[in-house]
Design an enzyme around this catalytic site. Structure first.
Site, PDB file in Angstrom:
ATOM      1  N   HIS A  40     -60.048  73.922 -10.372  1.00 55.93           N
ATOM      2  CA  HIS A  40     -61.466  74.131 -10.043  1.00 55.93           C
ATOM      3  C   HIS A  40     -61.786  75.627 -10.031  1.00 55.93           C
ATOM      4  O   HIS A  40     -61.725  76.254  -8.968  1.00 55.93           O
ATOM      5  CB  HIS A  40     -61.781  73.524  -8.675  1.00 55.93           C
ATOM      6  CG  HIS A  40     -61.688  72.031  -8.656  1.00 55.93           C
ATOM      7  ND1 HIS A  40     -62.742  71.219  -8.991  1.00 55.93           N
ATOM      8  CD2 HIS A  40     -60.653  71.214  -8.352  1.00 55.93           C
ATOM      9  CE1 HIS A  40     -62.372  69.951  -8.894  1.00 55.93           C
ATOM     10  NE2 HIS A  40     -61.108  69.923  -8.506  1.00 55.93           N
ATOM     11  N   GLU A  71     -64.464  76.995 -10.043  1.00 56.62           N
ATOM     12  CA  GLU A  71     -65.652  77.282  -9.228  1.00 56.62           C
ATOM     13  C   GLU A  71     -65.282  77.733  -7.817  1.00 56.62           C
ATOM     14  O   GLU A  71     -66.060  78.407  -7.153  1.00 56.62           O
ATOM     15  CB  GLU A  71     -66.585  76.060  -9.175  1.00 56.62           C
ATOM     16  CG  GLU A  71     -66.045  74.820  -8.479  1.00 56.62           C
ATOM     17  CD  GLU A  71     -65.257  73.881  -9.385  1.00 56.62           C
ATOM     18  OE1 GLU A  71     -64.701  74.362 -10.398  1.00 56.62           O
ATOM     19  OE2 GLU A  71     -65.186  72.671  -9.087  1.00 56.62           O
ATOM     20  N   CYS A 121     -61.415  69.752 -14.004  1.00 63.34           N
ATOM     21  CA  CYS A 121     -60.548  68.748 -13.397  1.00 63.34           C
ATOM     22  C   CYS A 121     -60.725  67.375 -14.069  1.00 63.34           C
ATOM     23  O   CYS A 121     -60.124  67.124 -15.107  1.00 63.34           O
ATOM     24  CB  CYS A 121     -60.757  68.700 -11.895  1.00 63.34           C
ATOM     25  SG  CYS A 121     -59.304  68.045 -11.059  1.00 63.34           S
TER      26      CYS A 121
HETATM   27  N1  GLN Z   1     -59.490  61.938 -10.233  1.00 68.39           N
HETATM   28  C1  GLN Z   1     -58.745  62.950 -10.924  1.00 68.39           C
HETATM   29  C2  GLN Z   1     -57.373  63.164 -10.318  1.00 68.39           C
HETATM   30  O1  GLN Z   1     -57.144  62.788  -9.180  1.00 68.39           O
HETATM   31  C3  GLN Z   1     -59.508  64.249 -10.953  1.00 68.39           C
HETATM   32  C4  GLN Z   1     -59.687  64.868  -9.618  1.00 68.39           C
HETATM   33  C5  GLN Z   1     -60.776  65.891  -9.564  1.00 68.39           C
HETATM   34  O2  GLN Z   1     -61.624  65.946 -10.430  1.00 68.39           O
HETATM   35  N2  GLN Z   1     -60.780  66.705  -8.515  1.00 68.39           N
HETATM   36  O3  GLN Z   1     -56.516  63.717 -10.943  1.00 68.39           O
END
Ligand code: GLN
Length: 566
Positions: A542, A544, A416
């Site tokens: 994600h 995970e 992410c």
């Molecule tokens: N801050 C980034 C976004 O909002 C990544 C979010 C995250 O890592 N869950 O896109």
């Protein structure tokens, strides 16, 4: 005395002049689903959720039951979306987009099942349901009271889950410990549930803690006794006591607890600290936990050992006998709280039995890291992960880590925010876009290579407003992602507001970055990779959250495999 069942039937017909509040969903058949209610006493944080998920695993894997968990959370937030992982641990995301407590992740992994928002209820959600209903005139003419309305709604959540999931057993975990004001409404609702459902349909398990003060060296049961007494004082007689402890529980302690709690010694089970969670279900079975629960709830489970049970047993053994070892660096600002990244740690662990390797983790605080000292930070690592995150703190250090990994062919997995960091790093150092950044970090960036998602531009307010939950993704044939997943369409879970700016995709691709996963029919880039490197992969989602003990996420498997090729 008329039966609770008849009184409720009557209540569903009349509302006026009646003290009952009917919480039976349409089509609800009493006795069809059994409930196991798990409470905690003495202290929190001793693994009530771990115990519950292992109990669920045992009933599913050894007994063949359809087990569905339900977590009743004490806080008044509507969900976990706005919680700081530094204070509360990771925010877990379900496929339907619900942002939950990390316990739901443990349940999904141990039950190998996708859960829905019906399995996660906070006090905030209970109150919102009630206020919304009241404003809609659903309680017309009645004063809305904690009893029976609030407790009625709480029971309603449990019964609706039972009906919609067609569960054999709903495993209810009450957050917090008994004696707190915060969970008293949940406890009262559970007392009522047992009264209405019948005692053969509800089993109460209290997870208590037996202290062993270092100065005494021996186990002491007084705190446990008092905790159980508090539970009994609210009208709940536990059927089973689970004693968490550092060391195995002595018979003497079991006897003492038994005398004070009206729970037979055979139903007072010791559950001491063990590192390997995968051993717990078998341990519970050996403690005859399944027979006890089935006896109380008049259930009959499978008797022959299934293929699934054999696989779990094998997993438990393999986790303990690694043949190789690697060390992976994880960057992150929550480096002091290991629970903030629990799903990542689990996803790495899931690869162990398949690759026969133990993955050690080194936490890297990136706030002081830059291109000049990054080598020091990366010392001794076989790979590096930049996990999800928000805000600007430590981002320059993360970008330095990605650069080091790319230039030194150290396996890299960006999750992410880590995907976005890899795009920024590549734009700056390979494409020559000086000052490339994310508008989340610098809204006046010269090259805003990461920018807000178009669908997010108009959204105001926090909590449940990000691009959340499971989305399908198209995987480009011939890429590493395709090789790892082995298919062209996959589903992963997201939680983000920003994405790769469509304006810079061509530039990035012209210099060798391959976007191997995209949202079908949209220009939302979701997987990046650098061909020719050992493993340089970033994902906007994600992985995970979808990794399971018997089924590790292919990306984590690929990453660990690359780290092993030292
Ligand atoms: N801050 C980034 C976004 O909002 C990544 C979010 C995250 O890592 N869950 O896109």
């Amino acid at each position: 005395m008329p039966k609770a069942r008849e009184m409720l039937k009557e209540a569903s017909k009349r509302t006026e002049g009646h003290e009952f509040y009917n919480s039976l969903p349409k089509g609800y058949a009493r006795g069809k689903t059994k409930y196991i209610v798990i409470t905690g006493s003495v202290i929190s944080g001793v693994g009530k959720g771990t115990f519950s998920s292992c109990l669920g695993n045992m009933l599913k894997v050894f007994g063949g039951f359809n087990v569905v968990p339900l977590k009743f959370e004490c806080y008044v937030n509507y969900d976990s979306g706005t919680l700081n992982p530094f204070r509360h641990g990771e925010v877990f995301v379900l496929d339907d987009g619900t942002e939950t407590d990390l316990d739901l992740g443990t349940y999904e992994r141990m039950l190998e099942k996708n859960l829905s928002r019906s399995s996660f209820v906070t006090m905030g959600r209970v109150f919102k349901t009630i206020i919304d209903k009241e404003r809609a005139g659903k309680y017309l003419g009645r004063d809305v009271e904690f009893i029976p309305h609030v407790t009625g709604e709480i029971k309603g959540f449990a019964r609706r889950l039972a009906t919609e999931s067609k569960a054999d057993v709903v495993l209810i975990e009450i957050g917090g410990t008994v004696g707190e004001l915060q969970n008293s409404l949940y406890l009262e609702a559970m007392r009522e549930l047992a009264y209405e459902e019948g005692r053969e349909n509800v089993c109460f398990i209290n997870v208590t803690y037996v202290l062993q003060p270092g100065s005494l060296g021996e186990q002491k049961s007084k705190a446990a006794q008092l905790g159980i007494k508090t539970l009994m004082s609210v009208g709940i007689q536990p059927d089973i006591i689970v004693c968490r402890s550092e060391n195995p529980i002595s018979e003497k302690i079991k006897e003492k607890i038994s005398i004070y709690s009206n729970v037979p010694v055979e139903r007072t089970i010791g559950f001491h600290d063990t590192r390997n969670i995968y051993r717990f279900p078998t341990f519970l079975k050996e403690s005859k936990m399944d027979e006890i629960v089935m006896d109380i709830l008049k259930l009959r489970g499978k008797t022959e050992l299934s293929e699934e049970a054999r696989k779990w047993k094998e997993l438990a053994q393999r986790v303990e006998k690694p043949e190789r070892e690697i060390t992976v660096g994880i960057t992150g600002k929550y480096t002091t709280v290991h629970d903030s990244y629990i799903s990542i740690l689990k996803a790495l662990e899931h690869t162990a039995p398949h690759l026969r390797a133990r993955v050690n983790v080194k936490w890297i605080d990136t706030t002081g890291v830059d291109d000049n000292n990054v080598k020091e930070a990366m010392k001794g690592l076989d790979g590096v992960i930049v996990p999800g995150g928000f805000g600007s703190r430590g981002t320059e250090g993360k970008i330095a880590c990605v650069r080091y990994a790319r230039e030194n062919d150290l396996p890299y997995l960006g999750l992410c925010y880590g995907f976005q960091m890899a795009v920024i790093e590549f734009a700056r150092n390979v494409c020559g876009l000086d000052g490339a950044n994310s508008t989340e970090i610098d809204d006046k960036a010269k090259h805003p290579v990461i920018c807000i998602l178009p669908e997010q531009e108009e959204i105001g307010g926090l909590g449940g407003t990000m691009r959340l939950g499971g989305f399908d993704m198209a995987i480009k044939p011939g890429t590493l992602a395709h090789k790892l997943y082995g298919k062209a369409k996959v589903r992963e879970r997201f939680r983000h507001r920003y994405n790769v700016s469509t304006d810079c995709i061509e530039t990035l691709e012209s210099k060798g970055m391959v976007f191997s996963g995209m949202a079908p029919g949209k220009r939302i880039m979701q997987v990046l990779e650098l061909p020719g490197s050992r493993f340089h992969v970033g994902v906007q989602f994600h992985p995970e959250f979808t990794s399971r003990p018997l089924n590790p996420n292919p990306l984590f498997r690929g990453f660990v495999e690359a780290c092993l090729k030292k």
